[in-house]
Design an enzyme around this catalytic site. Structure first.
Site, mmCIF file in Angstrom:
data_model
loop_
_atom_site.group_PDB
_atom_site.id
_atom_site.type_symbol
_atom_site.label_atom_id
_atom_site.label_comp_id
_atom_site.label_asym_id
_atom_site.label_seq_id
_atom_site.Cartn_x
_atom_site.Cartn_y
_atom_site.Cartn_z
ATOM 1 N N SER A 115 0.820 -1.216 0.000
ATOM 2 C CA SER A 115 0.000 0.000 0.000
ATOM 3 C C SER A 115 0.853 1.266 0.000
ATOM 4 C CB SER A 115 -0.857 -0.014 1.258
ATOM 5 O OG SER A 115 -1.451 1.243 1.452
ATOM 6 N N TYR A 139 -1.785 0.538 10.090
ATOM 7 C CA TYR A 139 -2.003 -0.223 8.851
ATOM 8 C C TYR A 139 -0.761 -0.108 7.959
ATOM 9 C CZ TYR A 139 -3.646 -1.050 4.099
ATOM 10 O OH TYR A 139 -3.764 -1.488 2.797
ATOM 11 N N LYS A 143 2.070 -2.998 6.587
ATOM 12 C CA LYS A 143 2.388 -3.250 5.167
ATOM 13 C C LYS A 143 3.890 -3.074 4.920
ATOM 14 C CE LYS A 143 -1.662 -4.271 3.397
ATOM 15 N NZ LYS A 143 -1.970 -5.464 2.593
#
Ligand code: UDP
Length: 319
Positions: A115, A139, A143
């Site tokens: 991402s 998040y 990643k």
């Protein structure tokens, strides 16, 4: 060739499964249905309901596969701030288990769904893969940790891997079984929220005082079908023992106001909206430098913002 698609019951994963099967690949799916949907599972795929952290499901899912496209994981920025441990466990420890089991079963090819959240809020636009990765939420941290873990696995154990760093994914695929649509609960993404906006529940515009030409934030939107096509090409260009990071976006930015106008012109009516304050954690602008995708994958996005809006609307049976 059989491919394991983790998260194959989710929005992007199910779209990928459909395109893979239509191109003649055999597909296995591992999905715990925590955010995916059983009715999105392709009937011709072999489906294992289970989590990456359940070793017997994982080992069964990988059986007879030659490659993995790894979409499975938690993907909501806001939720990751509230539940960082959940994100670490599912995303990072889940991928660790996947890499270990792949090694055990001598599966050496991986395409990973990374991402743009790994970059954080860089000031230099467009963002190339060489930009410093400084995620601003859990998040993005997960990643980035996974990208680093995959890089290690490549250099230590000859894994052939590509991490694709997505910018804003939108649109939908009309498959032979109907539209495969984005179905999040709650829905936080701009295009679905614009299309579902009503007078009684108008979409919020998060910030009109950003330092941009119209005061709203700028993002780089890429159609899910273009995105999926890049994954399939990535599978074909994997190199032994090499890990490559590639951005996937359209290479151009749209402001929230421009997307609103595009949705409004598709619907042929104004979209009820209210201007509100900035959403915490949002950067002003994120635009991908996609020159590496063009070079390594010979890939160019073909579907523009109006087709992303139109396909999303059709998948919701709006207009
Ligand atoms: N946005 C908005 N209203 C919404 C959802 C999003 O104004 O209901 C804005 C958001 O602040 C950001 C852009 O639209 O500037 C894209 O947000 P989205 O949640 O779709 O993706 P993100 O960029 O956060 O991954």
């Amino acid at each position: 060739m059989r491919i394991l698609v983790t998260g194959g019951a989710g929005y992007i994963g199910a779209t990928a499964v459909d395109v893979l099967i239509s191109q003649g690949f055999a597909v296995s799916i591992l999905d715990d249905l925590s955010t995916g949907h059983l009715d999105a599972v392709h009937p011709s795929a072999s489906f294992i309901e289970g989590s990456l952290l359940d070793s017997s499901s994982l080992s069964r899912a990988l059986r007879n596969c030659e490659a993995v496209i790894h979409f499975g994981g938690k993907s909501l920025v806001g939720e990751s701030v509230e539940k960082p441990d959940l994100y670490w466990n599912v995303n990072v420890l889940g991928t660790r288990a996947l890499l270990d089991e792949m090694q055990k079963q001598s599966i050496t090819q991986l395409v990973f769904s990374s991402s743009a959240a790994t970059y954080g809020a860089p000031t230099e636009m467009p963002i190339s893969e060489l930009a410093q990765a400084k995620p601003t939420n859990p998040y993005g941290v997960t990643k980035l940790a996974i990208d680093e873990m995959i890089a290690q696995q490549s250099s230590n154990f000859d894994l052939s891997a590509i991490s694709l760093r997505y910018f804003n994914v939108a649109g939908a695929l009309e498959s032979s079984r109907g539209w495969i649509s984005e179905r999040h609960n709650p829905e936080t993404h701009l295009i679905p929220n614009l299309l579902k906006s009503t007078d009684s529940s108008p979409v919020k515009i998060f910030g009109t005082d950003w330092p941009t030409p119209d005061g709203t934030a700028i993002r780089d939107y890429v159609h899910v079908v273009d995105l999926v096509e890049a994954h399939i090409t990535a599978l074909k260009v994997l190199e032994k023992g090499k890990h490559t990071i590639i951005n996937l976006g359209s290479g151009r930015g749209y402001s929230v106001r421009e997307v609103l106008n595009s949705a409004s012109s598709y619907l042929g009516r104004p979209i009820p909206h209210v201007d509100t304050t900035r959403r915490p954690g949002d950067p002003v602008s994120l635009i991908a430098d996609i020159s590496r995708a063009k070079e390594v994958l010979a890939w160019v996005p073909r579907r523009d913002i109006s087709s992303m809006v139109a396909d999303t609307a059709k998948s919701f049976e709006i207009a």
